[in-house]
Scaffold this active site. Structure first.
Site, PDB file in Angstrom:
ATOM      1  N   ARG A   1       2.926  12.443  10.998  1.00 35.10           N
ATOM      2  CA  ARG A   1       1.677  12.436  10.223  1.00 35.10           C
ATOM      3  C   ARG A   1       0.907  11.202  10.651  1.00 35.10           C
ATOM      4  O   ARG A   1       1.288  10.081  10.361  1.00 35.10           O
ATOM      5  CB  ARG A   1       1.967  12.390   8.735  1.00 35.10           C
TER       6      ARG A   1
ATOM      7  N   ASP B   1       0.835  -1.209   0.000  1.00 39.66           N
ATOM      8  CA  ASP B   1       0.000   0.000   0.000  1.00 39.66           C
ATOM      9  C   ASP B   1       0.872   1.263   0.000  1.00 39.66           C
ATOM     10  O   ASP B   1       0.647   2.185   0.791  1.00 39.66           O
ATOM     11  CB  ASP B   1      -0.965  -0.030   1.210  1.00 39.66           C
TER      12      ASP B   1
ATOM     13  N   ASP C   1      -1.486   8.671  10.399  1.00 41.29           N
ATOM     14  CA  ASP C   1      -2.180   8.151   9.225  1.00 41.29           C
ATOM     15  C   ASP C   1      -3.537   7.541   9.570  1.00 41.29           C
ATOM     16  O   ASP C   1      -3.669   6.802  10.538  1.00 41.29           O
ATOM     17  CB  ASP C   1      -1.272   7.076   8.597  1.00 41.29           C
TER      18      ASP C   1
ATOM     19  N   GLU D   1      -4.186  12.888   9.772  1.00 41.76           N
ATOM     20  CA  GLU D   1      -4.688  12.607   8.430  1.00 41.76           C
ATOM     21  C   GLU D   1      -6.058  11.972   8.578  1.00 41.76           C
ATOM     22  O   GLU D   1      -6.186  10.785   8.817  1.00 41.76           O
ATOM     23  CB  GLU D   1      -3.749  11.682   7.656  1.00 41.76           C
TER      24      GLU D   1
ATOM     25  N   ARG E   1      -3.332   4.756  -8.064  1.00 45.35           N
ATOM     26  CA  ARG E   1      -2.772   5.944  -7.419  1.00 45.35           C
ATOM     27  C   ARG E   1      -1.306   6.128  -7.812  1.00 45.35           C
ATOM     28  O   ARG E   1      -0.755   7.226  -7.685  1.00 45.35           O
ATOM     29  CB  ARG E   1      -2.893   5.839  -5.889  1.00 45.35           C
TER      30      ARG E   1
ATOM     31  N   GLN F   1      -3.154  -5.490   5.853  1.00 46.35           N
ATOM     32  CA  GLN F   1      -3.035  -4.407   6.854  1.00 46.35           C
ATOM     33  C   GLN F   1      -3.996  -4.713   8.003  1.00 46.35           C
ATOM     34  O   GLN F   1      -5.215  -4.561   7.857  1.00 46.35           O
ATOM     35  CB  GLN F   1      -3.361  -3.048   6.215  1.00 46.35           C
TER      36      GLN F   1
ATOM     37  N   HIS G   1      -3.172   0.481  11.570  1.00 46.00           N
ATOM     38  CA  HIS G   1      -2.876  -0.913  11.237  1.00 46.00           C
ATOM     39  C   HIS G   1      -1.385  -1.108  11.091  1.00 46.00           C
ATOM     40  O   HIS G   1      -0.647  -0.157  10.866  1.00 46.00           O
ATOM     41  CB  HIS G   1      -3.554  -1.306   9.918  1.00 46.00           C
TER      42      HIS G   1
HETATM   43  C1  GLC Z   1      -3.681   6.959   4.296  1.00 51.49           C
HETATM   44  C2  GLC Z   1      -2.611   6.996   3.238  1.00 51.49           C
HETATM   45  C3  GLC Z   1      -2.997   6.076   2.125  1.00 51.49           C
HETATM   46  C4  GLC Z   1      -3.136   4.690   2.675  1.00 51.49           C
HETATM   47  C5  GLC Z   1      -4.078   4.647   3.878  1.00 51.49           C
HETATM   48  C6  GLC Z   1      -3.953   3.380   4.640  1.00 51.49           C
HETATM   49  O1  GLC Z   1      -4.888   7.422   3.842  1.00 51.49           O
HETATM   50  O2  GLC Z   1      -2.442   8.304   2.785  1.00 51.49           O
HETATM   51  O3  GLC Z   1      -2.053   6.109   1.088  1.00 51.49           O
HETATM   52  O4  GLC Z   1      -3.634   3.837   1.688  1.00 51.49           O
HETATM   53  O5  GLC Z   1      -3.807   5.680   4.797  1.00 51.49           O
HETATM   54  O6  GLC Z   1      -2.776   3.374   5.388  1.00 51.49           O
END
Ligand code: GLC
Length: 650
Positions: free
Chosen positions: A290, A149, A292, A334, A528, A260, A192
């Site tokens: 950051r 990912d 996530d 995020e 992506r 994940q 995760h």
């Molecule tokens: C966030 C990341 C993305 C990822 C997701 C899962 O949104 O920016 O790229 O797929 O988390 O970790």
């Protein structure tokens, strides 16, 4: 000890117990450093305790848990290298360091930008020339082998991907960046870990302690009950939110990809593990985490298991941990969620201003692209006006593109308020940006079509979505000129919004999408990757070759960034409103600074527009000066805006 007087009686008991424990750990520190730790502990303890108590407070061993946690924080403070201790002091004195108008973020995959961490060192001049004061290094920590990912499936949080270098290389890079005044942001994937992480492996092997780090189920009963209200993040390549693990003989919660595994934040041991990771990375020199995919941290039956109140409590507690042990560090959330949910990541109510320092302004990004497609500013104006005022201690992360897809987070209510159907408008945007709408300038692609909801997210680089790719292919100079103006328009909006502008690698000179990822079996299913191209240094070099696309975009952007750094109104503490001019084609903002107001005007069309001077006069701008072009603007009854014009009027 002043702050201790303000602790609630409950918290005070736990504070005193934790302080005694911390003092044992702190013995190795110089007396002054010990004092500092204690002062910080006292200052932030209530935030920490409130957050933790809301989530774990009913556990019989809660006070002991808090003690263990504070001990860990004390150990991180002891292990903190001297230069970082000095940075802690600086940032304690300058808590607005990330809010300043000089902040400019640059976001890149280490591998795509510099090959390795050491490779990045060779491009520090480039970052400095751009004016970057903040870089987000994507992904650095060791991900699982094979599909991962884009690095967001971590196999070891305390190690660096060997292909990128070593953990010492990371430290060296953070240091080198700091010497140039650039802060380093690294992803902390909290929701995760990879199925190959040692915790997951142990859970698989039947270790009860580690099984408790995940949500696992013997049969489909609970997963089915949850699935009734859970949305799908990757409906296309990872349908469902649970994965059967053969070795374990159980279902495991996997919101994202099957590999994940969601972490069980209801287990305080997970919290402790993450705090250990944060301390270790902060002491390596990381300035910003950051955080996530934080919206997903807490699961609740009968809900979509996103944005649950416990998420905000956990984030508040994590932030307090950094404030106590490694205060130079800031947290960026995020949470790519709808407007009504987004504001909670800065804290509302009792958590006001305590949750994250920075959060992505996903709505601003979505509305920017929506306005560009429809050549209409009304929805953008309405949706952004609906945001409540933000705490003065935070900053939005303002961006045009990033490494992820664009999901059309536009609510039906906002759409209806300007006479649109939400579903129809979202569908229009997907058609438009995937290149299917007649006359579109965009060249993107659909990401994760969900037949159940009709949702179609969008992939594609900024340049390709804004029309540069199509115009270049068609050799159409007029279309190219407009496409470049669109890129600059979108960036002027983001940079002029007063948070940290986050520029995405390649967008600074108009790098178009790259379809090379289709040849890589670990990436081909995930489009992506089209907007995660390798840095094209040859193209980047053309940024100083007059007349090239690269130079036109780059110098346009440089003008915007330079203007930002000399516009104190853009400090994130300045209160901002979105103005409703009653003009369909012009988006407008107002920032109220002690030096005087700043009005931002943005024409979202390829036609000339006029804005009545009364709007400016109402805000005391009889003789407006444009910070972008550095000139007085001619006002005779109205202000004229050229196609895609943007004015920062003071
Ligand atoms: C966030 C990341 C993305 C990822 C997701 C899962 O949104 O920016 O790229 O797929 O988390 O970790």
């Amino acid at each position: 000890m002043q702050n201790v007087l303000f602790l609630t009686a409950d918290a005070r008991g736990r504070f005193e117990r934790a302080l005694v424990a911390a003092r044992e750990e702190l013995a190795a520190l110089a007396p002054r450093d010990r004092d500092l730790f204690e002062a910080r502990l006292e200052r932030w303890f209530q935030h920490l305790d409130d957050g933790l108590a809301a989530v774990y407070g009913r556990r019989p061993d809660f006070a002991e848990f808090v003690e263990r946690l504070v001990r860990a924080l004390a150990r991180h403070a002891v292990a903190r290298p001297e230069p970082l201790k000095r940075l802690d002091l600086e940032r304690d004195l300058t808590p607005d360091w990330f809010q300043r108008e000089r902040m400019v973020g640059y976001v890149f995959y280490v591998e795509r930008f510099g090959g390795t961490l050491r490779g990045v060192l060779e491009h520090l001049d480039y970052l400095e020339e751009l004016g970057a004061t903040y870089v987000h290094l994507m992904y650095v920590l060791r991900p699982r082998e094979g599909e991962n990912d884009g690095g967001y499936a971590i196999a070891d949080y305390l190690d660096v991907d060997p292909r990128l270098g070593t953990i010492d290389d990371l430290t060296a890079l953070c240091e080198a960046l700091r010497e140039r005044g650039i802060a380093t942001c690294v992803d902390l994937v909290l929701n995760h870990c990879a199925d190959t992480h040692a915790w997951a492996q142990a859970a698989r092997a039947g270790d009860e302690r580690y099984r408790g780090y995940f949500y696992t189920y013997p049969d489909r009963q609970e997963p089915d009950a949850f699935e009734r209200t859970l949305p799908e993040v990757f409906p296309d390549f990872a349908p469902g939110n649970f994965t059967w693990d053969e070795a374990m003989g159980r279902w495991v919660w996997t919101t994202f990809n099957a590999y994940q595994w969601d972490l069980a934040w209801s287990n305080p041991e997970v919290f402790l593990e993450v705090v250990e990771i944060m301390g270790a990375l902060a002491n390596r020199g990381v300035d910003v985490f950051r955080m996530d995919a934080v919206a997903f941290l807490w699961k609740r039956l009968g809900t979509d298991s996103q944005n649950q109140p416990e998420v905000h409590d956990l984030l508040q507690a994590l932030r307090a941990c950094s404030k106590i042990a490694t205060p130079a560090v800031a947290h960026k959330a995020e949470a790519i969620v709808s407007p009504g949910d987004l504001i909670h990541y800065f804290g509302t109510g009792r958590r006001y201003g305590k949750v994250a320092n920075v959060a992505y302004h996903n709505s601003l990004m979505v509305q920017t692209w929506s306005a560009l497609a429809s050549r209409d500013a009304r929805l953008m104006t309405h949706a952004l006006r609906a945001f409540p005022p933000t705490p003065s201690s935070i900053a939005w992360g303002c961006y045009v593109r990033c490494h992820d897809d664009i999901g059309w987070a536009i609510t039906d209510e906002d759409a209806a308020a300007v006479g649109l159907s939400g579903a129809a408008h979202r569908s229009f945007l997907s058609d438009f940006y995937s290149g299917q709408f007649p006359g579109t300038f965009a060249r993107g692609a659909v990401f994760q079509y969900n037949p159940a909801t009709g949702d179609r997210r969008i992939s594609g680089s900024c340049a390709s979505l804004a029309g540069i790719e199509a115009a270049l292919d068609a050799g159409d100079e007029q279309a190219l000129a407009l496409a470049i103006e669109r890129v600059l328009w979108a960036h002027a909006v983001a940079v002029g919004f007063g948070g940290i502008p986050l520029l995405y690698m390649g967008d600074e000179f108009g790098l178009v999408s790259d379809h090379g990822y289709l040849l890589d079996p670990d990436r081909s299913a995930d489009n992506r990757w089209m907007h995660r191209p390798a840095m094209d240094w040859t193209a980047a070099d053309r940024r100083h070759l007059p007349g090239t696309v690269e130079a036109r975009v780059y110098h346009g952007l440089a003008t915007i960034l330079r203007a930002r750094s000399r516009t104190p109104h853009l400090h994130a503490q300045t209160p901002q409103e979105v103005l409703d001019l009653g003009h369909e084609r012009v988006f407008a903002t107002l920032r109220r600074h002690p030096l005087g107001p700043m009005v931002g005007l943005y024409n979202v069309t390829e036609d000339v527009q006029r804005v009545s001077a009364t709007v400016l006069e109402a805000h005391g701008l009889g003789q407006p000066y444009d910070q972008l072009e550095q000139r007085f603007v001619d006002v005779r009854g109205s202000v004229l805006l050229r196609p895609y014009d943007r004015l920062w009027l003071v």
